[in-house]
Scaffold this motif. Structure first.
Motif, short mmCIF file in Angstrom:
data_model
loop_
_atom_site.label_atom_id
_atom_site.label_comp_id
_atom_site.label_asym_id
_atom_site.label_seq_id
_atom_site.Cartn_x
_atom_site.Cartn_y
_atom_site.Cartn_z
N UNK A 183 6.57 7.95 -0.57
CA UNK A 183 7.20 6.71 -0.10
C UNK A 183 6.23 5.88 0.73
N UNK A 184 5.38 6.54 1.49
CA UNK A 184 4.39 5.83 2.30
C UNK A 184 3.39 5.10 1.41
N UNK A 185 2.92 5.76 0.37
CA UNK A 185 1.97 5.12 -0.54
C UNK A 185 2.61 4.00 -1.34
N UNK A 186 3.87 4.17 -1.70
CA UNK A 186 4.59 3.09 -2.39
C UNK A 186 4.74 1.89 -1.46
N UNK A 187 5.01 2.14 -0.19
CA UNK A 187 5.13 1.04 0.77
C UNK A 187 3.80 0.33 0.95
N UNK A 188 2.68 1.06 0.89
CA UNK A 188 1.36 0.43 0.97
C UNK A 188 1.15 -0.49 -0.22
N UNK A 189 1.48 -0.02 -1.41
CA UNK A 189 1.30 -0.83 -2.62
C UNK A 189 2.14 -2.09 -2.55
N UNK A 190 3.38 -1.96 -2.11
CA UNK A 190 4.26 -3.13 -1.99
C UNK A 190 3.71 -4.12 -0.96
N UNK A 191 3.27 -3.61 0.18
CA UNK A 191 2.73 -4.49 1.22
C UNK A 191 1.48 -5.23 0.72
N UNK A 192 0.61 -4.53 0.00
CA UNK A 192 -0.60 -5.17 -0.50
C UNK A 192 -0.29 -6.23 -1.55
N UNK A 193 0.67 -5.97 -2.41
CA UNK A 193 1.04 -6.96 -3.43
C UNK A 193 1.65 -8.19 -2.78
N UNK A 194 2.55 -7.97 -1.84
CA UNK A 194 3.24 -9.10 -1.19
C UNK A 194 2.27 -9.94 -0.36
N UNK A 195 1.33 -9.30 0.31
CA UNK A 195 0.44 -10.01 1.22
C UNK A 195 -0.89 -10.44 0.60
N UNK A 196 -1.06 -10.25 -0.71
CA UNK A 196 -2.29 -10.65 -1.38
C UNK A 196 -2.62 -12.13 -1.20
N UNK A 197 -1.67 -13.06 -1.39
CA UNK A 197 -2.02 -14.48 -1.19
C UNK A 197 -2.52 -14.78 0.22
N UNK A 198 -1.91 -14.19 1.22
CA UNK A 198 -2.32 -14.42 2.60
C UNK A 198 -3.71 -13.83 2.84
N UNK A 199 -3.95 -12.62 2.32
CA UNK A 199 -5.26 -11.98 2.49
C UNK A 199 -6.37 -12.79 1.83
N UNK A 200 -6.11 -13.31 0.65
CA UNK A 200 -7.14 -14.06 -0.06
C UNK A 200 -7.52 -15.33 0.69
N UNK A 201 -6.52 -16.06 1.17
CA UNK A 201 -6.82 -17.28 1.92
C UNK A 201 -7.48 -16.97 3.26
N UNK A 202 -6.98 -15.95 3.92
CA UNK A 202 -7.53 -15.57 5.22
C UNK A 202 -8.98 -15.12 5.09
#
Length: 123
Positions: free
Chosen positions: A89-108
């Motif tokens: 569940x922890x690794x699944x939460x990491x994957x979800x967080x990375x997918x959701x925050x990809x646009x913010x990370x790319x711009x940042x």
């Protein structure tokens, strides 16, 4: 801390790193994926050329990698120790967080990268 003249002001307000007046990205919203990473050619205030050389923003990949690793560690620690998730569940939460925050990370990562090379000039 976020006053005009600091790197953090430019990064978190998406402003030109030299004058902190002109907008860095054309689109202010994170939801328009087609125009997510489109930059202005030059600053509207001080005329700083944002693409200083061809492939300048390839270096932003290293910044993005660092942001992604940091986000992954923080997400894992929260999921595992605060929420008491299992390892899967922890690794699944990491994957979800990375997918959701990809646009913010790319711009940042792009605006952090240009701020490493351009200093604020108060004139």
């Amino acid at each position: 801390m976020f006053k005009k003249g600091t790197k953090l002001y430019s990064i978190f307000n998406n402003k030109c790193p030299r004058c902190h007046e002109g907008d860095f990205f054309i689109e202010k919203s994170f939801l328009k994926f087609g125009r997510l990473l489109k930059l202005h050619e030059n600053c509207s205030n001080c005329n700083l050329k944002y693409s200083m050389e061809p492939s300048f923003y390839y270096g932003a990949m290293y910044v993005n990698y660092g942001l992604t690793v940091g986000l992954s560690i923080i997400t894992f620690l929260i999921a595992k120790f605060l929420l008491d998730f299992s390892l899967l569940q922890s690794f699944i939460s990491i994957i979800i967080a990375l997918i959701v925050l990809t646009p913010i990370n790319m711009r940042l990562s792009r605006i952090i990268w240009i701020n490493l090379f351009v200093k604020y000039q108060n004139d």
